[in-house]
Design an enzyme around this catalytic site. Structure first.
Site, mmCIF file in Angstrom:
data_model
loop_
_atom_site.group_PDB
_atom_site.id
_atom_site.type_symbol
_atom_site.label_atom_id
_atom_site.label_comp_id
_atom_site.label_asym_id
_atom_site.label_seq_id
_atom_site.Cartn_x
_atom_site.Cartn_y
_atom_site.Cartn_z
ATOM 1 N N SER A 89 0.787 -1.228 0.000
ATOM 2 C CA SER A 89 0.000 0.000 0.000
ATOM 3 C C SER A 89 0.821 1.281 0.000
ATOM 4 O O SER A 89 0.251 2.371 -0.115
ATOM 5 C CB SER A 89 -0.963 0.005 1.193
ATOM 6 O OG SER A 89 -2.019 -0.894 0.960
ATOM 7 N N TYR A 195 -10.893 2.394 5.157
ATOM 8 C CA TYR A 195 -9.797 2.112 4.234
ATOM 9 C C TYR A 195 -10.268 1.119 3.180
ATOM 10 O O TYR A 195 -10.651 -0.010 3.501
ATOM 11 C CB TYR A 195 -8.623 1.552 5.018
ATOM 12 C CG TYR A 195 -7.340 1.412 4.251
ATOM 13 C CD1 TYR A 195 -6.431 2.469 4.198
ATOM 14 C CD2 TYR A 195 -7.016 0.233 3.605
ATOM 15 C CE1 TYR A 195 -5.231 2.341 3.512
ATOM 16 C CE2 TYR A 195 -5.829 0.099 2.912
ATOM 17 C CZ TYR A 195 -4.938 1.149 2.873
ATOM 18 O OH TYR A 195 -3.746 1.022 2.191
ATOM 19 N N SER A 196 -10.244 1.527 1.921
ATOM 20 C CA SER A 196 -10.744 0.677 0.845
ATOM 21 C C SER A 196 -9.812 0.734 -0.349
ATOM 22 O O SER A 196 -9.581 1.809 -0.929
ATOM 23 C CB SER A 196 -12.153 1.121 0.425
ATOM 24 O OG SER A 196 -12.585 0.404 -0.724
ATOM 25 N N ASN A 197 -9.284 -0.410 -0.746
ATOM 26 C CA ASN A 197 -8.410 -0.471 -1.910
ATOM 27 C C ASN A 197 -9.117 -0.039 -3.189
ATOM 28 O O ASN A 197 -8.483 0.444 -4.129
ATOM 29 C CB ASN A 197 -7.874 -1.897 -2.066
ATOM 30 C CG ASN A 197 -6.895 -2.270 -0.972
ATOM 31 O OD1 ASN A 197 -5.922 -1.576 -0.737
ATOM 32 N ND2 ASN A 197 -7.166 -3.359 -0.282
ATOM 33 N N GLY A 339 2.687 -0.758 4.080
ATOM 34 C CA GLY A 339 1.837 -1.679 3.339
ATOM 35 C C GLY A 339 2.398 -3.076 3.299
ATOM 36 O O GLY A 339 3.565 -3.300 3.644
#
Length: 391
Positions: A89, A195-197, A339
């Site tokens: 990340s 938190y969202s990819n 990440g």
């Protein structure tokens, strides 16, 4: 460390349990005085169950780089002191910087409606570019949602035996976004933080739509080449890590026995622009230093990037970076984005003035249970406090 959504941590098994080595090796490179406290912190990380560590520090003592543990299970030799690794990340900080360059050129605005630029997805018209970058859009996280009551809504497969067997599968960015949109949103846009990819894959699609070039081309043209980041790549669907690197592993149970698989080679398209990049500790330092020094985006936008969204709470999430106050006893405000992907993690920290920085790669044996999250997190905390809280 931020993992795929709200799931945090590293999972690893001690190398001595896996291959019977006697003690971790330590390799050191760099300038300035020897740093026994950094050597000890790396050794402690390996003793906690991490298979390998690469560490780079810049502070009042100068630059220091070293590594500990094993480059590859079953073979002697420490990780390279500046090998390549999957940065997970940390990719989001690169992606955010790229988007903010387009904002600086007035080609798109932070408060523009995303649906107007990507009408083919039928996105909620309340979602703005800013919401994507700061994770307040409410879009379902395509790697799965983890709720406070312990329930889980699964996303795409990224763990377990099923992922190991399918780790060379190709996902297209639009496919990941459409999958996320097939699930209920987490909340109404702008009303909460999660938190969202998915947010950063939508940002990728916006970058491509606005620039007229591919995400990889824009990243290379605007950031990698200007900064001379020769060891940093956007791999796309390629499973390779070219050049020197340590190995990553995944463990699962089959017929009552533990199976450990080398997953260094994998198709990273499953995480796309939310976490697919490959870099080195030296390149991460160069990038983060240039970003925070105002060499990539104007000061006004950099200030917005460093402003935490209040709803993000302890995460202190701004626009692609996290803002953490370590207090007067340590180093004050520290900017970061860490990440991980399966068996590989990256750390990236800097004080506001760039006078104290830490970049690290960690390799380990991952599993679905997160079997050594506690010891792994303690080891990472020791690395951090050794550098940022030297007193």
């Amino acid at each position: 460390m931020m993992r795929h959504g709200h799931r945090l941590g590293l999972a690893a098994m001690a190398a001595t349990m896996l291959i019977g080595v006697a003690a971790p090796g330590v390799a050191v490179a760099g300038t300035g005085a020897d740093r026994p406290e950094l050597r000890d912190a790396m050794r402690a990380a390996v003793d906690a169950g991490l298979t390998g560590v690469q560490l780079r520090v810049h502070d009042e003592h100068g630059e220091w780089a070293g590594s500990a543990g094993l480059r590859e299970l079953g073979r002697p030799g420490a990780p390279p002191t500046d090998g390549r690794f999957r940065i997970g990340s940390n990719t989001k900080t690169f992606t955010a910087a790229l988007m903010l360059q387009l904002v600086a050129e007035d080609r798109i605005g932070l408060d523009d409606v995303v649906a107007d630029r990507l009408p083919e997805f039928g996105l909620d018209r309340r979602i703005t570019v800013r919401m994507l970058l700061q994770h307040t859009s409410g879009l379902f996280n395509f790697t799965g949602e983890y709720y406070d009551d312990g329930t889980v809504t699964p996303g795409i497969v990224w763990s377990g035996r099923e992922w190991v067997d399918s780790r060379f599968r190709t996902y297209r960015p639009a496919e990941l976004v459409r999958f996320a949109l097939s699930k209920p949103p987490r909340f109404a846009p702008g009303t909460d933080w999660n938190y969202s990819n998915t947010n950063y894959v939508v940002v990728r699609l916006l970058i491509e739509k606005v620039s007229g070039r591919s995400y990889a081309e824009e990243m290379s043209r605007r950031i990698l080449r200007p900064l001379g980041l020769r060891d940093t790549t956007v791999p796309g669907t390629s499973p390779e890590i070219h050049g020197p690197h340590a190995h990553s592993y995944y463990r699962y149970e089959e017929d009552g026995r533990q199976v450990t698989v080398d997953v260094t080679r994998q198709n990273p398209s499953w995480i796309s622009s939310a976490g697919d990049m490959i870099s080195t500790t030296e390149d991460l330092h160069t990038f983060f230093d240039a970003l925070l020094d105002g060499k990539l985006i104007p000061e006004a936008l950099l200030a917005e990037m460093r402003e935490p969204e209040p709803m993000s709470g302890a995460y202190g999430y701004g626009l692609g970076v996290m803002v953490q106050d370590t207090g007067a006893a340590c180093s004050g405000v520290v900017l970061t984005h860490n990440g991980s992907v399966q068996g590989s993690a990256a750390l990236m920290y800097s004080t506001l003035d760039g006078s104290r920085t830490l970049e690290a790669s960690i390799t380990y044996v991952d599993d679905a249970a997160g079997s050594t999250v506690g010891p792994g997190q303690a080891a990472i905390a020791r690395l951090f406090t050794t550098v940022f809280c030297p007193a």
